[in-house]
Design an enzyme around this catalytic site. Structure first.
Site, short mmCIF file in Angstrom:
data_model
loop_
_atom_site.label_atom_id
_atom_site.label_comp_id
_atom_site.label_asym_id
_atom_site.label_seq_id
_atom_site.Cartn_x
_atom_site.Cartn_y
_atom_site.Cartn_z
N GLY A 98 62.56 24.69 15.00
CA GLY A 98 61.28 24.39 14.35
C GLY A 98 61.12 25.08 13.01
O GLY A 98 60.65 24.46 12.04
N SER A 143 61.19 21.14 17.94
CA SER A 143 62.12 22.21 18.34
C SER A 143 62.44 22.09 19.83
O SER A 143 61.52 22.02 20.65
CB SER A 143 61.44 23.56 18.05
N CYS A 146 50.13 42.39 19.14
CA CYS A 146 49.18 43.45 19.42
C CYS A 146 49.89 44.65 20.02
O CYS A 146 50.47 44.56 21.08
CB CYS A 146 48.15 42.93 20.41
#
Ligand SMILES: Cc1ncc(COP(=O)(O)O)c(C=O)c1O
Length: 391
Positions: A71, A202, A328
């Site tokens: 992708g 993809s 995160c």
């Protein structure tokens, strides 16, 4: 217990039928597709058959399909290739995109703007992640050569009105590219209905192998190659073609669309069970993204005051593989740029969770996940400030 995998937007397992289809091309039919002997011709035949299979799903001509490494490369080639070609022909340098694109689009356009003087308009999205058709119309101007807007978002699952946007781009003489990496295997990829000029997919998002993808380039659309070398893929993508991966890509896409109805019915049932269960049992939960215009397999939430990283680790300990929509790190939560673009404040944008179902997911997995998530959130809310809870 085998951990429950709810991260199918990140990647999917390769379907054993796809693996079987690929195997002979590693050890038996291993020729270089450019070679002028029978080994080469056999590999070339497999690649051209794969191209036909993909074209039949996209409802296009085989020559309009270019194989890539995935992708990211398809997106890079579409955007760089179309932008460079248009500038070379003196057509203009203005590009339009959104703030919620994958980095393969966002960073590519940023680089074209910062290093090569292209102009760009980054359209806003609404609270649900949708682009406004009126805003898009207003952004198109003389010198606009390419718009790149994703079909469906990876973090919040929102689907864009691609055919309407593409029609407007064409009224202004611009090309339209869509990143269909998340949509492939869940939504129609009929390029004529969509009206797009360029479309990226993809393999690893629809039970195919990693490291292989394709770019659809409408017949008559010219792009400048971004990777130069040999004249593979009509001179648009240099490099010896990876026959086994290309065969796997085609077989995975074929199966995904042969089984589309069954798969998406299954996804929708589980996704709705998940969303319904979470919203009914967890008081501080909110659905992020669009209520109805969202991918069949995609659920995403924000849990007020619960950092994504902490929650993902806790679920991992309970045998649930989930994903924060943002990168995160514990103690240093980075808000998701997608959620910021949807208008969430910085604290809330660091409190997201993405749960994406797949062909092997069972209703009992969802029951367990809802129960475990509710318990995990209760624990986190009770913890003193500074440990897991944001003030
Ligand atoms: C929307 C979108 N575009 C592009 C990509 C990149 O695809 P690949 O991993 O095949 O390079 C991803 C992968 O997560 C994606 O979600």
């Amino acid at each position: 217990m085998t951990p429950i995998y709810l991260d199918h937007s990140a990647t999917t397992p390769t379907d054993p039928r796809v693996v079987q289809a690929m195997l002979p091309y590693f050890t038996e039919i291993y020729g270089n597709a450019s070679s002028a002997h029978c080994y080469g011709r056999n590999a070339e035949h497999a690649i051209e058959t794969a191209r036909e299979i993909i074209a039949s799903v996209l409802k296009c001509q085989p020559k309009e399909i270019i194989f890539t490494s995935g992708g990211s490369e398809s997106d890079n080639l579409a955007v760089r290739g179309a932008a460079w070609y248009a500038r070379q022909k003196g057509k203009g340098t203005h590009l339009i995109t959104t703030p919620i694109e994958h980095g393969a689009i966002g960073k590519t356009i940023e680089q074209l703007a910062n290093l090569q003087g292209f102009e760009r308009t980054i359209l806003p999205v609404d609270r649900f992640g949708r682009v406004s058709v009126q805003d898009f119309q207003a952004a198109c101007r003389p010198g606009t050569t390419l718009a790149s807007i994703m079909y469906a978002n990876n973090e919040v699952g929102t689907i864009q009105p691609i055919s309407e946007l593409a029609a407007i781009a064409h009224e202004h003489g611009a090309l339209f590219h869509t990143d269909a990496v998340q949509a492939a295997g869940q939504l129609s990829l009929d390029v004529n209905q969509l009206g797009v000029d360029l479309l990226s997919i993809s393999g690893h998002k629809f039970y195919g192998p990693k490291g292989v993808g394709a770019l659809y380039i409408r017949d008559g659309v010219d792009i400048t190659p971004a990777q130069t070398g040999g004249s593979h893929e009509r001179g648009l993508r240099a490099g010896t073609q990876n026959t086994p991966l290309i065969v796997g890509l085609a077989e995975a896409l074929r199966l995904a669309y042969e089984e589309l109805e069954t798969r998406t019915t299954h996804y929708r049932r589980l996704r709705d069970q998940l969303i319904g269960g979470v919203l009914a049992t967890i008081p501080n939960a909110r659905l992020s993204g669009h209520g109805s215009q969202r991918l069949p397999a995609h659920a995403s939430f924000v849990f007020e005051n619960i950092y994504s990283g902490t929650l993902v680790s806790l679920l991992d300990e309970q045998d649930i593989a989930a994903s924060a929509a943002s990168a995160c790190k514990t103690g240093n939560p980075e808000p998701s740029s997608v959620l910021l673009a949807l208008g969430y404040d910085r604290d809330t944008a660091a409190c997201s969770l993405r749960l994406t179902v797949g062909t092997q997911t069972k209703a009992s997995d969802i029951d367990y996940t809802v129960k475990t998530l509710a318990a995990a959130i209760k624990t986190l809310i009770r913890k003193p400030e500074g440990q897991a809870v944001v003030a």
